[in-house]
Design a protein around this motif. Structure first.
Motif: not given
Length: 501
Positions: A200-227
């Protein structure tokens, strides 16, 4: 059940060894090395003679460990299976009783319990053979020393005092060697449990922060799905080339049959999974390139299956904002139409809800979940508007609370109610992972055959539900000698045959 067994039983086995067994084993090693050094200094010939049995002892320990360790792993795995059976029956006790399956479930538990007993008996048999043999080898060493040492005394190569001293030092090893069998069995079980824990401890999460991930600033809620295309590991594709846009404050209703991809879409927005191809953006930011925590803190989720934690009502409402003061919590509860029933409890907001909110009704739990989302004040909201498991009055209160919650927020809703579908700014009709129609209610009812069919099914379902409630109320009224409920049903604004209130 499997995870609980690893988090409790396996951790406890490992704790016992690291807390006691490891220290005892280390003590034996230090003692054996120290005493062996002293014996060699006293009489190296007699010392080497006394160690003649050590290879036999080492072989016995190695063979015991090779047999006992795999068996210990089987025991821990079977214990996990038994824990799963127990957990499922405790969680589903009402279903078991409703279907009169108690004898079968008892038989299942007994069968798994007997399997665990058999494995433990097998382990006991291995220990029964190994432990006496280790004792015999340690005692044989004493016999060899007395025999050979006695002959040296007779030949005047060793004094009687030196033989007594030598045997006294050797006796210091007898009890540790006897304990070695117990410690080796404890170590074998600890190693087996450690393997399960580290899986369990060694199991890698499939969803992790990218090495260059930045904090998401306060948003207005504009969401797009692109293909966007998505498939679960090793399974067929569940979303195919999905593209749409939700502007800030819009309500997007997801409509489709079971397995059409509705739940997958709402799971991709907070990155419970990552897309296989394409991308999802929030206010222009690719969600894979922002920090997970900063993304999820701006998304509120209220689903039909409400999960509460075994704390107080206040702690559950403030789960997303633990630092919120009581005044803020009360304000959120009032907006969620939960304040009245909370204050009816003797302890009010300090009432303990019990494990998974067992002391509350379904409608009460759902309103607390809505208050929890309101307190977080998210810009994006994900919800399931089904209220099929509650009565009419509670349904009305929940719908009022949801209306407050959705105001000025970008909302993605798995549509179950006609009123939600009609109010949506954008309706997405899904079929086998693809968007087959999109638009508003007035457009789709004329242009999309699939939407018209799904909408008619919703109309029929609500009509039947209303009829069942009316019939039950009428039967209750007649048994109590009161007039029928027709006027009350109309007052509650139940759905008519054309789907309007």
């Amino acid at each position: 059940g499997q995870l609980m067994a690893r988090a409790t039983s396996d951790v406890e086995v490992l704790r016992m060894f690291t807390g006691r067994g490891f220290v005892g084993l280390l003590n034996i090693v230090v003692l054996v090395v120290s005493v062996a050094a002293v014996l060699l200094l006293m009489n190296w010939k007699l010392a080497l003679f006394s160690m003649a049995t050590f290879p036999w002892l080492f072989q016995t320990v190695t063979r015991f460990n090779a047999t006992f360790r795999p068996l210990s792993l089987q025991i821990q795995q079977q214990l996990a299976v038994l824990t799963t059976v127990l957990q499922e029956n405790l969680a589903g006790v009402r279903i078991v009783k409703a279907f009169a399956r108690e004898p079968e479930q008892i038989e299942l538990f007994d069968r798994q319990n007997d399997a665990l007993l058999d494995l433990n008996l097998k382990a006991a048999q291995i220990q029964r053979r190994a432990m006496p043999l280790m004792d015999f080898i340690s005692n044989l060493t004493t016999v060899i020393v007395l025999w050979y040492g006695g002959s040296l005394v007779v030949l005047h190569s060793l004094t009687l005092g030196e033989l007594v001293a030598f045997n006294t030092y050797l006796a210091l090893l007898v009890m540790p060697i006897r304990r070695m069998g117990f410690l080796i069995s404890m170590m074998s079980r600890a190693i087996a449990s450690g393997d399960r824990i580290f899986e369990i401890l060694d199991a890698k999460s499939e969803v992790v922060d990218a090495p260059d991930a930045i904090p998401l600033p306060p948003i207005s809620g504009h969401v797009r799905f692109e293909h966007v295309t998505f498939r679960y590991s090793g399974l067929e594709t569940v979303l195919r080339d999905v593209s749409f846009e939700a502007r800030p404050g819009q309500m997007v209703a997801l409509l489709g049959a079971t397995g059409s991809g509705k739940s997958t879409i709402i799971n991709l927005i907070p990155r419970f999974y990552d897309v296989t191809s394409g991308r999802i953006t929030v206010d222009g930011y690719d969600i894979r390139k922002v920090k997970l925590e900063s993304l999820r803190k701006q998304i509120g989720i209220v689903l039909q299956e409400t999960v509460l934690f075994s704390g107080t009502i206040r702690e559950n409402i403030a789960f997303g904002r633990p630092d919120a003061d009581l005044e803020t919590v009360v304000a959120a509860a009032k907006a969620a139409r939960a304040h009245d029933f909370i204050t009816s409890f003797p302890n009010g907001y300090d009432t303990i809800v019990g494990e998974r909110g067992v002391t509350l009704s379904g409608g009460q739990k759902q309103r607390i979940a809505i208050a929890r989302a309101l307190l977080l004040d998210p810009r994006i909201l994900i919800l399931d508007d089904s209220t099929s498991s509650v009565d009419l009055e509670t349904e009305h209160l929940i719908q009022q609370a949801l209306d407050v919650l959705m105001k000025n927020r970008t909302t993605f809703v798995i549509a179950q109610r006609l009123s939600t579908i009609r109010k949506a700014d954008l309706i997405l009709v899904l079929d086998r992972g693809q968007i087959v129609a999109r638009g508003k209610h007035e457009e789709l009812i004329e242009e999309s055959g699939i939407y018209a069919e799904l909408y008619e099914m919703q109309v029929r379902a609500e009509r039947e539900a209303a009829g069942a409630v009316a019939a039950a109320t009428r039967a209750q009224s007649e048994s109590d000698g009161r007039p029928g409920p027709d006027g009350h049903a109309r007052a509650l604004g139940r759905v008519t045959t054309d789907g309007r209130r």
